[in-house]
Write a protein that holds these residues in place. Sequence first.
Motif, PDB file in Angstrom:
ATOM      1  N   GLN A  60      -8.069   4.776  -5.759  1.00 33.23           N
ATOM      2  CA  GLN A  60      -9.119   5.792  -5.768  1.00 33.23           C
ATOM      3  C   GLN A  60      -9.531   6.179  -7.182  1.00 33.23           C
ATOM      4  OE1 GLN A  60     -10.863   7.035  -3.343  1.00 33.23           O
ATOM      5  NE2 GLN A  60      -9.756   6.405  -1.497  1.00 33.23           N
TER       6      GLN A  60
ATOM      7  N   PRO B 258       0.803  -1.235   0.000  1.00 33.87           N
ATOM      8  CA  PRO B 258       0.000   0.000   0.000  1.00 33.87           C
ATOM      9  C   PRO B 258       0.834   1.283   0.000  1.00 33.87           C
ATOM     10  CG  PRO B 258       0.024  -0.956   2.199  1.00 33.87           C
ATOM     11  CD  PRO B 258       0.732  -1.943   1.302  1.00 33.87           C
TER      12      PRO B 258
ATOM     13  N   LEU C 145      -2.319   3.453  -3.434  1.00 35.35           N
ATOM     14  CA  LEU C 145      -3.566   3.910  -2.811  1.00 35.35           C
ATOM     15  C   LEU C 145      -4.263   4.957  -3.676  1.00 35.35           C
ATOM     16  CD1 LEU C 145      -2.363   4.126   0.899  1.00 35.35           C
ATOM     17  CD2 LEU C 145      -3.943   2.449  -0.062  1.00 35.35           C
TER      18      LEU C 145
ATOM     19  N   LYS D  11      -8.546  -3.465   4.627  1.00 36.32           N
ATOM     20  CA  LYS D  11      -9.320  -2.257   4.910  1.00 36.32           C
ATOM     21  C   LYS D  11      -9.307  -1.206   3.793  1.00 36.32           C
ATOM     22  CE  LYS D  11     -10.282   1.031   8.625  1.00 36.32           C
ATOM     23  NZ  LYS D  11      -9.914   1.458   9.998  1.00 36.32           N
ATOM     24  N   PRO D  12      -8.150  -0.823   3.230  1.00 38.21           N
ATOM     25  CA  PRO D  12      -8.183   0.198   2.170  1.00 38.21           C
ATOM     26  C   PRO D  12      -9.035  -0.193   0.969  1.00 38.21           C
ATOM     27  CG  PRO D  12      -5.954  -0.088   2.996  1.00 38.21           C
ATOM     28  CD  PRO D  12      -6.767  -1.211   3.571  1.00 38.21           C
TER      29      PRO D  12
ATOM     30  N   ASN E 108     -12.802  -0.308   2.085  1.00 35.03           N
ATOM     31  CA  ASN E 108     -13.362   1.035   2.229  1.00 35.03           C
ATOM     32  C   ASN E 108     -13.748   1.637   0.882  1.00 35.03           C
ATOM     33  OD1 ASN E 108     -13.059   0.898   4.973  1.00 35.03           O
ATOM     34  ND2 ASN E 108     -11.251   2.204   5.067  1.00 35.03           N
TER      35      ASN E 108
END
Length: 210
Positions: free
Chosen positions: A183, A174, A179, A196-197, A200
């Motif tokens: 997105q 990560p 990251l 988690k990333p 989410n």
Amino acid sequence: MATPISDFAHESAARARGALRVVGVDEVGRGPLAGPVTACAVRLDPDRIPPGLRDSKTLTSARREALYIAIIAQAEVSVAHATVAEIDTLNILRASHLAMERAVAALQADHALIDGNLIPRGLGCGATAIVKGDATCLSIAAASIVAKVTRDRIMVDLAQQHPGYGWEANAGYPTKAHLAALQTLGVTAWHRRSFKPVHNILYQENSITR
């Protein structure tokens, strides 16, 4: 650079207790957000140990590659993986242990020297957990090198199929660039949805589309 491991003490101790097929075991890939977790088991020939073995994390990429070739040529080696689906279903610790179990089974070992403080429950043979084993045990160091090179190559191949995430450089870890790409580019089939990333971002996408 770290000093190479100079002895075969852990392996010799297992042999002295009656083990005939002693292997060192390590894994790589617990921390990344993408890709499989990869394990390796190595049974070294005490008369043909590649010089310069040490923890893969202390080696340059070029030196790892050179030692990888030597290990493959001079030792018995097994590499195994746990898939992204298995990681998401089982959890990363159990999946990494599953990969170790698969690697050990392929070499029909009767004793395994495991890097870390936990012994996988399904090994099917005797085992010794060695904390920082990749820095103190020749067989584990060899396994760490092969596992690292193998998984890095997998991630380079996947980077060609999924450009933009930087997997050829970050191996799925990560980093800020990875990251940011999550997105902007979204989640691939190779991302671990239980992490988690990634979770989410999927949650955000579901919330927006509702």
